[in-house]
Design a protein around this motif. Sequence first.
Motif, PDB file in Angstrom:
ATOM      1  N   LYS A  10      40.521  29.210  11.822  1.00 23.36           N
ATOM      2  CA  LYS A  10      39.232  29.694  11.315  1.00 23.36           C
ATOM      3  C   LYS A  10      39.347  31.167  10.907  1.00 23.36           C
ATOM      4  O   LYS A  10      38.838  31.572   9.866  1.00 23.36           O
ATOM      5  N   LYS A  11      40.029  31.973  11.722  1.00 22.20           N
ATOM      6  CA  LYS A  11      40.221  33.387  11.398  1.00 22.20           C
ATOM      7  C   LYS A  11      41.007  33.546  10.098  1.00 22.20           C
ATOM      8  O   LYS A  11      40.681  34.386   9.265  1.00 22.20           O
ATOM      9  N   LYS A  12      42.058  32.734   9.928  1.00 26.45           N
ATOM     10  CA  LYS A  12      42.874  32.803   8.718  1.00 26.45           C
ATOM     11  C   LYS A  12      42.058  32.423   7.486  1.00 26.45           C
ATOM     12  O   LYS A  12      42.164  33.063   6.441  1.00 26.45           O
ATOM     13  N   ILE A  13      41.245  31.376   7.610  1.00 27.98           N
ATOM     14  CA  ILE A  13      40.415  30.942   6.485  1.00 27.98           C
ATOM     15  C   ILE A  13      39.413  32.031   6.123  1.00 27.98           C
ATOM     16  O   ILE A  13      39.203  32.333   4.944  1.00 27.98           O
ATOM     17  N   THR A  14      38.797  32.647   7.127  1.00 33.35           N
ATOM     18  CA  THR A  14      37.831  33.725   6.880  1.00 33.35           C
ATOM     19  C   THR A  14      38.510  34.888   6.165  1.00 33.35           C
ATOM     20  O   THR A  14      37.962  35.439   5.204  1.00 33.35           O
ATOM     21  N   ALA A  15      39.713  35.244   6.610  1.00 29.72           N
ATOM     22  CA  ALA A  15      40.449  36.342   5.971  1.00 29.72           C
ATOM     23  C   ALA A  15      40.780  35.992   4.517  1.00 29.72           C
ATOM     24  O   ALA A  15      40.641  36.841   3.623  1.00 29.72           O
ATOM     25  N   MET A  16      41.175  34.739   4.276  1.00 33.06           N
ATOM     26  CA  MET A  16      41.481  34.319   2.906  1.00 33.06           C
ATOM     27  C   MET A  16      40.232  34.359   2.034  1.00 33.06           C
ATOM     28  O   MET A  16      40.293  34.786   0.883  1.00 33.06           O
TER      29      MET A  16
END
Length: 173
Positions: free
Chosen positions: A131-137
């Motif tokens: 979820k953190k990676k998707i938000t950053a992307m």
Amino acid sequence: MSAKSTKIHSENIAQLILMFRGQKVLLDFHLANLYEVETRTLKQQVKRNLSRFPEDFMFKLSKVEINELVSQNVIPSKSFLGGATPMAFTEQGVAMLSSVLRSAKAVDVNIAIMRTFVQLRKLLESNSDLKKKITAMEKKYDQQFKVVFEAIKKLIAQDGLPRKRIGYKSGGN
């Protein structure tokens, strides 16, 4: 218990874990089935050792929570419970059960249950990381798309201006 049967148990156990009061729990009748004892026997052992099961280890379900079990098809009807109020055991409560249900089966089942809880925690952590990676992307690409949208707006704004003709003049010259 072999690794293969533990894995099978872990998959079966994961399906039995429910959320109540913000905690992952296993219900007494599911545990009794896993331990291959009667639910009544499991409850008797818990009642005889009640000091080992504080509220964060084990709690009885409320009428509203029991109705939830029926509405979610976890149990077919309230009559399934035989008039007894189900006990919900947290991970710590399940660990404590091994000390009051003194059998080889209880030890094996507890090991499988503990492994299942650990696997669930790891799964939740990896989902959190994802979820953190998707938000950053999304933030990164939102910024990049912002530039694209600004360029499109400029092109649209220039649409109203008269254009310079391109090409050859027609006419007999």
